[in-house]
Design an enzyme around this catalytic site. Sequence first.
Site, mmCIF file in Angstrom:
data_model
loop_
_atom_site.group_PDB
_atom_site.id
_atom_site.type_symbol
_atom_site.label_atom_id
_atom_site.label_comp_id
_atom_site.label_asym_id
_atom_site.label_seq_id
_atom_site.Cartn_x
_atom_site.Cartn_y
_atom_site.Cartn_z
ATOM 1 N N TYR A 1 -1.554 -7.878 16.674
ATOM 2 C CA TYR A 1 -1.835 -7.154 15.532
ATOM 3 C C TYR A 1 -2.839 -6.403 15.627
ATOM 4 O O TYR A 1 -3.008 -4.907 15.905
ATOM 5 C CB TYR A 1 -1.703 -7.875 14.287
ATOM 6 C CG TYR A 1 -2.238 -6.911 12.916
ATOM 7 C CD1 TYR A 1 -1.225 -6.307 12.340
ATOM 8 C CD2 TYR A 1 -3.578 -7.182 12.374
ATOM 9 C CE1 TYR A 1 -1.458 -5.587 11.206
ATOM 10 C CE2 TYR A 1 -3.831 -6.497 11.158
ATOM 11 C CZ TYR A 1 -3.025 -5.556 10.576
ATOM 12 O OH TYR A 1 -3.088 -4.740 9.326
ATOM 13 N N LEU B 1 0.865 -1.227 0.117
ATOM 14 C CA LEU B 1 -0.166 0.031 0.111
ATOM 15 C C LEU B 1 0.838 1.235 0.228
ATOM 16 O O LEU B 1 0.333 2.131 -0.618
ATOM 17 C CB LEU B 1 -0.990 -0.171 1.187
ATOM 18 C CG LEU B 1 -2.027 1.256 1.514
ATOM 19 C CD1 LEU B 1 -2.653 1.084 0.093
ATOM 20 C CD2 LEU B 1 -2.817 0.893 2.737
HETATM 21 N N1 LIG Z 1 -2.592 -6.079 3.420
HETATM 22 C C1 LIG Z 1 -3.565 -6.059 4.179
HETATM 23 O O1 LIG Z 1 -4.494 -6.878 4.137
HETATM 24 C C2 LIG Z 1 -4.049 -4.852 4.956
HETATM 25 C C3 LIG Z 1 -2.972 -3.910 5.480
HETATM 26 N N2 LIG Z 1 -3.337 -2.863 6.299
HETATM 27 C C4 LIG Z 1 -2.032 -2.083 6.715
HETATM 28 O O2 LIG Z 1 -1.492 -1.366 5.683
HETATM 29 C C5 LIG Z 1 -0.197 -0.919 6.009
HETATM 30 C C6 LIG Z 1 0.695 -1.275 4.955
HETATM 31 O O3 LIG Z 1 0.959 -2.974 5.041
HETATM 32 P P1 LIG Z 1 1.025 -3.591 3.592
HETATM 33 O O4 LIG Z 1 1.391 -2.825 2.538
HETATM 34 O O5 LIG Z 1 -0.370 -4.485 3.250
HETATM 35 O O6 LIG Z 1 2.140 -4.704 3.795
HETATM 36 P P2 LIG Z 1 3.581 -5.063 3.299
HETATM 37 O O7 LIG Z 1 4.384 -5.764 3.866
HETATM 38 O O8 LIG Z 1 3.499 -4.962 1.794
HETATM 39 O O9 LIG Z 1 4.402 -3.526 3.353
HETATM 40 C C7 LIG Z 1 4.672 -3.121 4.742
HETATM 41 C C8 LIG Z 1 5.467 -1.740 4.862
HETATM 42 O O10 LIG Z 1 6.041 -1.497 6.036
HETATM 43 C C9 LIG Z 1 7.355 -1.602 6.178
HETATM 44 N N3 LIG Z 1 7.849 -1.844 7.555
HETATM 45 C C10 LIG Z 1 7.839 -2.953 8.245
HETATM 46 N N4 LIG Z 1 8.217 -2.941 9.411
HETATM 47 C C11 LIG Z 1 8.901 -1.832 9.462
HETATM 48 C C12 LIG Z 1 9.922 -1.284 10.255
HETATM 49 N N5 LIG Z 1 10.142 -1.670 11.455
HETATM 50 N N6 LIG Z 1 10.296 0.173 10.117
HETATM 51 C C13 LIG Z 1 10.169 0.818 8.938
HETATM 52 N N7 LIG Z 1 9.373 0.047 8.052
HETATM 53 C C14 LIG Z 1 8.897 -1.030 8.234
HETATM 54 C C15 LIG Z 1 8.002 -2.597 5.335
HETATM 55 O O11 LIG Z 1 9.130 -2.068 4.891
HETATM 56 P P3 LIG Z 1 10.363 -3.418 4.511
HETATM 57 O O12 LIG Z 1 10.345 -3.601 3.151
HETATM 58 O O13 LIG Z 1 11.456 -2.861 5.158
HETATM 59 O O14 LIG Z 1 9.908 -4.649 5.273
HETATM 60 C C16 LIG Z 1 6.916 -2.186 4.135
HETATM 61 O O15 LIG Z 1 7.337 -1.219 3.080
HETATM 62 C C17 LIG Z 1 0.116 -1.663 7.193
HETATM 63 O O16 LIG Z 1 0.052 -0.727 8.219
HETATM 64 C C18 LIG Z 1 -0.913 -2.617 7.588
HETATM 65 O O17 LIG Z 1 -1.427 -3.015 8.710
HETATM 66 C C19 LIG Z 1 -4.347 -2.565 6.728
HETATM 67 C C20 LIG Z 1 -5.370 -3.411 6.411
HETATM 68 C C21 LIG Z 1 -5.178 -4.702 5.665
HETATM 69 C C1 LIG Z 2 -25.637 -8.774 11.136
HETATM 70 C C2 LIG Z 2 -24.531 -9.421 10.298
HETATM 71 C C3 LIG Z 2 -23.168 -9.347 10.566
HETATM 72 C C4 LIG Z 2 -22.332 -10.380 9.880
HETATM 73 C C5 LIG Z 2 -21.120 -10.229 10.617
HETATM 74 C C6 LIG Z 2 -20.460 -11.807 10.360
HETATM 75 C C7 LIG Z 2 -18.879 -11.609 10.904
HETATM 76 C C8 LIG Z 2 -17.962 -11.781 9.925
HETATM 77 C C9 LIG Z 2 -16.628 -11.713 10.593
HETATM 78 C C10 LIG Z 2 -15.793 -11.070 9.292
HETATM 79 C C11 LIG Z 2 -14.478 -10.824 10.024
HETATM 80 C C12 LIG Z 2 -13.635 -10.009 9.243
HETATM 81 C C13 LIG Z 2 -12.289 -9.890 9.427
HETATM 82 C C14 LIG Z 2 -11.624 -8.991 8.470
HETATM 83 C C15 LIG Z 2 -9.925 -8.716 8.741
HETATM 84 C C16 LIG Z 2 -9.512 -7.809 7.833
HETATM 85 O O1 LIG Z 2 -9.812 -7.453 6.807
HETATM 86 O O2 LIG Z 2 -8.274 -7.533 8.381
HETATM 87 C C17 LIG Z 2 -7.420 -6.594 7.602
HETATM 88 C C18 LIG Z 2 -6.081 -6.661 7.922
HETATM 89 O O3 LIG Z 2 -5.424 -6.005 8.476
HETATM 90 C C19 LIG Z 2 -5.458 -8.050 7.537
HETATM 91 O O4 LIG Z 2 -4.258 -8.434 8.211
HETATM 92 P P1 LIG Z 2 -4.099 -9.860 8.434
HETATM 93 O O5 LIG Z 2 -2.459 -9.866 8.764
HETATM 94 O O6 LIG Z 2 -5.122 -10.532 9.376
HETATM 95 O O7 LIG Z 2 -4.224 -10.505 7.029
#
Ligand SMILES: NC(=O)C1=CN([C@@H]2O[C@H](COP(=O)(O)OP(=O)(O)OC[C@H]3O[C@@H](n4cnc5c(N)ncnc54)[C@H](OP(=O)(O)O)[C@@H]3O)[C@@H](O)[C@H]2O)C=CC1
Ligand SMILES: CCCCCCCCCCCCCCCC(=O)OCC(=O)COP(=O)(O)O
Length: 310
Positions: A192, A49
Site C-alpha cells: 500500500y 470517501l
Molecule cells: N480510509 C482511510 O483511512 C484512508 C483512505 N485513503 C484513500 O482514500 C481512497 C478511498 O478509499 P476509502 O473510501 O477509504 O475506502 P473504501 O474501501 O470505502 O472505498 C474504496 C473504493 O475503491 C473502489 N475500488 C477498489 N478496488 C477497485 C478496483 N479494482 N476498480 C475500481 N474500483 C475499485 C471500491 O469499489 P468496490 O465497491 O467495487 O470495492 C470503493 O468504491 C483510497 O485511495 C484510499 O487509499 C487515504 C488515506 C486514508
Molecule cells: C517531532 C516529533 C515527531 C513525532 C512523530 C511520531 C511518529 C508517529 C508515527 C505516526 C504514524 C502515522 C501513520 C498514519 C497512517 C495513516 O494515516 O494512513 C492513512 C491510510 O492510508 C490508512 O490506511 P491503512 O490501510 O493503513 O488503514
Amino acid sequence: MDLITSTATLPLLFGCVGVFGLLKLLQWLRTRAYVRDAVVVITGATSGLGRECARAFSAAGARLVLCGRNAEALEELSRELAASPAAKVQTHKPHTVTFDLADPGAIVGAAAEILRCFGHVDVLINNAGISYRGAVVDTSLDVDKRVMETNYFGPVALTKALLPSMIRRRQGHIVAISSIQGRISIPFRSAYAASKHATQAFFDCLRAEVEQHGVEVTVISPGYIHTHLSLNALTADGSKYGVMDESTAQGRSPAEVARDVLAAVGQRKKDVVLAGLAPSLAVYLRTLAPGLFFSLMASRARKERKSKHC
Ligand SMILES: NC(=O)C1=CN([C@@H]2O[C@H](COP(=O)(O)OP(=O)(O)OC[C@H]3O[C@@H](n4cnc5c(N)ncnc54)[C@H](OP(=O)(O)O)[C@@H]3O)[C@@H](O)[C@H]2O)C=CC1
Ligand SMILES: CCCCCCCCCCCCCCCC(=O)OCC(=O)COP(=O)(O)O
C-alpha cells in the site's frame, strides 16, 4: 481594567471573526464557481470517501460521472443525488460507468464512453483504492501487483486516457487521492505505502509537465478516515482482511474529508496533507531525522508483531 479590556477586545474579536467568515464565504463562492456545471469524474464512488466526494461535488453543482465496479451501487447513488435538494436547482443526473481499475482495456473503454457522453472532463478524481496488511516476508508477489494495479496503474491509465483531451482544451484538473502513507512508510503496509509513494511521484511529475498546457494537478494525502478501507484490505495471501481497524473506525468522517477535497480542488491547491499533528510531524521527521524515524518504525513493527503474532 476589565471593562477597558472587554470594550477594546470585543470589537477586535468580532472583527476577526467577521474577516474570517468573509474569507471563508469568498473561498466557498470561488469553489462553487469553479465546480458548478463542471464535468467531474470520481472513481471508487460506491463507498467511503468517493461516495462522499460525489455528494459534496453534486451539492456544489457539478455534472458527475460516478465510476466503480458495482453497477447497482452506482445507480443507487445516482438516484439519491438526482433526488437531493441540490438537484432541484440543477438538472444533472449523475452518469455511471462500471469498470475495474485492474483491467487496462476496460479503462480505455470507460474513458472513451465518458468523452463520447460529455465531450470533455473538467475534473478527474482518482479516488478508488485498496489497502493491505501483511509482512513482506509472507506476502506473495501477486498481492503486491494487485495493490499496484488498483492504486497506481489504474489511475495512471485513466489519467493517460483523459489527458490528451484536457491538453487539447488547455483546461482540466487531475486529482490523486494518495495517503499520508505516500509520504511515510509504516510497517506491514509495504504494498500500500509503495503504491501511494508511486502515486505521489507520478502526479508530481505530471503537474510539472502539464502546467504549460493549462492542466492542474492536486495530490491529496489524508490520514485515517472512517471508511471500509481496512475491511476491504488484502492480506499476505490475497484474502480479504475483513476487520474494521480501530485506527480506521476512529478516523475522520469521510463527509468532512470530502469537503476538504472539494475546497482543495476549488482553491487549485497543488498538494494537501489532511492529517493530524502526529502523522504530519512524522512526514517532517522522515526528512529531517530519518534515523530517528526508522527507529520509531522498527519499534512499532516489534510491538505490532508481538500483539498480532505477525
Ligand atoms: N480510509 C482511510 O483511512 C484512508 C483512505 N485513503 C484513500 O482514500 C481512497 C478511498 O478509499 P476509502 O473510501 O477509504 O475506502 P473504501 O474501501 O470505502 O472505498 C474504496 C473504493 O475503491 C473502489 N475500488 C477498489 N478496488 C477497485 C478496483 N479494482 N476498480 C475500481 N474500483 C475499485 C471500491 O469499489 P468496490 O465497491 O467495487 O470495492 C470503493 O468504491 C483510497 O485511495 C484510499 O487509499 C487515504 C488515506 C486514508
Ligand atoms: C517531532 C516529533 C515527531 C513525532 C512523530 C511520531 C511518529 C508517529 C508515527 C505516526 C504514524 C502515522 C501513520 C498514519 C497512517 C495513516 O494515516 O494512513 C492513512 C491510510 O492510508 C490508512 O490506511 P491503512 O490501510 O493503513 O488503514
